[in-house]
Scaffold this motif. Structure first.
Motif, mmCIF file in Angstrom:
data_model
loop_
_atom_site.group_PDB
_atom_site.id
_atom_site.type_symbol
_atom_site.label_atom_id
_atom_site.label_comp_id
_atom_site.label_asym_id
_atom_site.label_seq_id
_atom_site.Cartn_x
_atom_site.Cartn_y
_atom_site.Cartn_z
ATOM 1 N N ARG A 216 -7.892 2.220 -8.222
ATOM 2 C CA ARG A 216 -8.653 1.358 -7.959
ATOM 3 C C ARG A 216 -7.910 0.129 -7.005
ATOM 4 O O ARG A 216 -8.258 -0.324 -6.017
ATOM 5 N N LEU A 217 -6.459 0.107 -7.359
ATOM 6 C CA LEU A 217 -5.621 -0.662 -6.287
ATOM 7 C C LEU A 217 -5.668 -0.081 -4.943
ATOM 8 O O LEU A 217 -5.783 -0.852 -3.994
ATOM 9 N N ALA B 111 -9.750 -0.694 1.594
ATOM 10 C CA ALA B 111 -10.809 -1.406 1.920
ATOM 11 C C ALA B 111 -10.647 -2.756 2.641
ATOM 12 O O ALA B 111 -11.356 -3.293 3.639
ATOM 13 N N ALA B 112 -9.680 -3.476 2.056
ATOM 14 C CA ALA B 112 -9.224 -4.772 2.607
ATOM 15 C C ALA B 112 -8.297 -4.779 3.742
ATOM 16 O O ALA B 112 -8.038 -5.623 4.567
ATOM 17 N N GLN C 11 0.804 -1.092 -0.130
ATOM 18 C CA GLN C 11 -0.177 0.071 -0.153
ATOM 19 C C GLN C 11 0.757 1.184 -0.031
ATOM 20 O O GLN C 11 0.571 2.245 -0.591
ATOM 21 N N ARG D 165 -7.893 1.863 -3.440
ATOM 22 C CA ARG D 165 -9.039 1.747 -2.749
ATOM 23 C C ARG D 165 -9.309 0.102 -2.350
ATOM 24 O O ARG D 165 -9.854 0.028 -1.169
ATOM 25 N N TYR D 166 -9.044 -0.791 -3.207
ATOM 26 C CA TYR D 166 -9.312 -2.134 -2.891
ATOM 27 C C TYR D 166 -8.287 -2.490 -1.654
ATOM 28 O O TYR D 166 -8.995 -3.095 -0.559
#
Length: 99
Positions: free
Chosen positions: A83-84, A90-91, A26, A86-87
């Motif tokens: 997108r990466l 969220a995870a 991240q 955000r994903y």
């Protein structure tokens, strides 16, 4: 006379990770997202440095094609990075989704 005693060898150390693997990825994705505008600005300035053989020669058509193609690539790259991020947020178990 007895030979000196050899101290026992310690067991091999287990490799410790300073950051969780997901957290590390991240952070690298965030670094890439921060670096992208700088890279885009440098790449957009490249047509200004293209050599010209004569003073009246203009590379307008190839420069416009290059800039449009670069712009499209930057848009797609920004979409993929968002997108990466955000994903991954969220995870993440820490609740990093608010950022």
């Amino acid at each position: 006379m007895t030979p000196p005693a050899i101290p026992p060898t310690p067991p091999p150390r287990r490799r410790t990770e300073f950051l969780d693997r997901g957290s590390y990825r991240q952070r690298r994705l965030r670094d890439a997202a921060r670096l992208m505008p700088v890279l885009g600005a440098v790449l957009m300035a490249l047509p200004l440095m293209w050599p010209r053989d004569r003073p009246d020669q203009s590379l307008t058509s190839s420069g416009i094609i290059y800039l449009f193609g670069l712009w499209a690539i930057l848009v797609v790259l920004a979409f993929v990075l968002s997108r990466l991020l955000r994903y991954g947020a969220a995870a993440a178990p820490g609740g990093d989704a608010e950022r």
